[in-house]
Scaffold this active site. Structure first.
Site, PDB file in Angstrom:
ATOM      1  N   SER A 141      38.353 -40.570 -13.959  1.00  0.00           N
ATOM      2  CA  SER A 141      38.357 -39.107 -13.974  1.00  0.00           C
ATOM      3  C   SER A 141      39.620 -38.551 -13.339  1.00  0.00           C
ATOM      4  CB  SER A 141      37.140 -38.618 -13.181  1.00  0.00           C
ATOM      5  OG  SER A 141      37.235 -37.230 -12.942  1.00  0.00           O
ATOM      6  N   TYR A 153      32.580 -37.968  -5.445  1.00  0.00           N
ATOM      7  CA  TYR A 153      32.611 -38.315  -6.868  1.00  0.00           C
ATOM      8  C   TYR A 153      33.976 -38.902  -7.240  1.00  0.00           C
ATOM      9  CZ  TYR A 153      33.291 -37.862 -11.840  1.00  0.00           C
ATOM     10  OH  TYR A 153      33.617 -38.134 -13.144  1.00  0.00           O
ATOM     11  N   LYS A 177      35.247 -42.985  -8.172  1.00  0.00           N
ATOM     12  CA  LYS A 177      35.997 -43.425  -9.357  1.00  0.00           C
ATOM     13  C   LYS A 177      37.266 -44.168  -8.951  1.00  0.00           C
ATOM     14  CE  LYS A 177      33.330 -41.820 -12.591  1.00  0.00           C
ATOM     15  NZ  LYS A 177      32.767 -42.651 -13.656  1.00  0.00           N
TER      16      LYS A 177
END
Ligand code: WQD
Length: 325
Positions: free
Chosen positions: A117, A141, A145
């Site tokens: 991402s 988050y 990643k």
């Protein structure tokens, strides 16, 4: 016929991927725990309900099928939730992914495509952001990643597990045939919310800030059509099977659109009034985030087909108007 394991194939991006792979003649097995996905969104191949945290399941599934590649879409994706409940994000996005990678190593599978991402970049230092842009995630988050990307580098060195990390900017739109789209109830992304405001399934949308340093003061993002995103995965598979080294690619159109431009385009496409409320900035939102995807174009030969915002919103609207009936 090549056989692909699609983890998270019942979700928004995964379900479009499964459809594209099966249409292209691949043999597909979807593994999904249905925590946010839908069984009937898996429109091709075989379906297995289960979790990548389940080593016993993986130890049955992987040797049984001898997959030519694994694609991993099974992540939690809500930035705000990741700040409130980091444990959930590190357990699923990192620990469970590590479990999947461990099983791949045990069973000699060595081609992996990972959904990364733009969130790994954090507050961008410059845009468009290329692959070498500093990695400074500002929420669990994004950090989850980035952790997996680094784990993959080590797994390549140690176990020759080769991977392609595809860093999505703002995935949007829906299946041009109208069969698939987003369905997850807790959606917090701009385009689905604007579509819901247009269809009447919600009353309005809130613009999170008009005081950004952007042409109209609202946040600018690089929206990429879900089919173009999936197309890049097909090219990434070929890249790995052609014996190229592990790689990372940013995936976006290289063009930013503001929240206001999205709303204006949605009004034009839908012919509906969309009620807009003014809100304050959302924590952690950068002013502008746009991809430099030159590398994907040059190395993978990727060429987005649905790059214009109008098409992205038309397909999103086609899906929403069907879902809202
Ligand atoms: C887009 C723009 C908002 C909602 C996030 C993650 C990213 C990826 C995609 C998962 C921003 C504005 C939004 C609203 C608004 N996630 N907005 N009102 O935040 O760019 O990216 O989703 O893989 O990692 O960070 O996407 O669609 O939420 O927001 O004004 O109700 O719309 O401020 O400028 P974002 P988004």
């Amino acid at each position: 016929m090549k056989k692909i394991l699609v983890v998270g194939g019942a979700g928004y991006i995964g379900s479009h991927m499964v459809k594209m792979l099966t249409n292209d003649g691949f043999n597909v097995v979807t593994l999904d725990n249905l925590s946010t996905g839908f069984r009937d969104a898996v429109v091709g191949g075989e379906f297995v309900e289960g979790d990548i945290a389940d080593s016993a399941l993986l130890d049955r599934l992987l040797p049984e099928h001898k997959f030519d590649a694994v694609m991993h879409f099974a992540a939690h994706i809500q930035v705000g939730e990741s700040v409130e409940n980091p444990h959930k994000y590190y357990v699923n996005n990192v620990a469970s992914t590590l479990n999947l990678l461990g099983a791949m190593v045990r069973h000699g599978l060595n081609n992996f495509i990972f959904s990364s991402s733009a969130a790994i970049f954090g507050e961008p230092e410059y845009v468009p952001a290329d692959e070498n842009h500093p990695k400074a995630p500002i929420n669990p988050y994004g950090l989850s990643k980035w952790m997996v990307e680094q784990i993959l580098t080590d797994f390549d060195h140690a176990y020759a597990l080769r991977s392609v990390c595809l860093r999505y900017f703002n995935a949007a739109g829906a299946d041009p045939e109208g069969e698939l789209g987003w369905r997850y109830g807790g959606v917090s992304n701009l385009i689905p919310l604007v579509m819901k405001a247009a269809s009447g399934s919600r009353a309005d949308i809130t613009v999170f800030g008009r005081d950004y340093d952007t042409p109209d003061g609202t946040g600018v993002r690089d929206y990429i059509h879900i089919v173009d995103l999936c197309q890049a995965h097909l090219l990434a598979l070929k890249y790995l099977w052609d014996d190229h080294p592990s790689a990372v690619f940013n995936l976006g159109n290289g063009q930013g659109f503001s929240v206001q431009e999205v709303v204006d385009m949605a009004r034009d496409v839908t012919g509906r009034e969309i009620v807009v409320r003014e809100g304050s900035r959302r924590a952690g939102d950068p002013a502008s985030l746009v991809a430099d995807s030159t590398l994907a174009r040059e190395v993978l030969g990727w060429e987005p087909r649905y790059a214009d915002l109008r098409t992205i919103i038309e397909h999103a609207w086609q899906w929403e108007s069907r879902a809202a009936k």
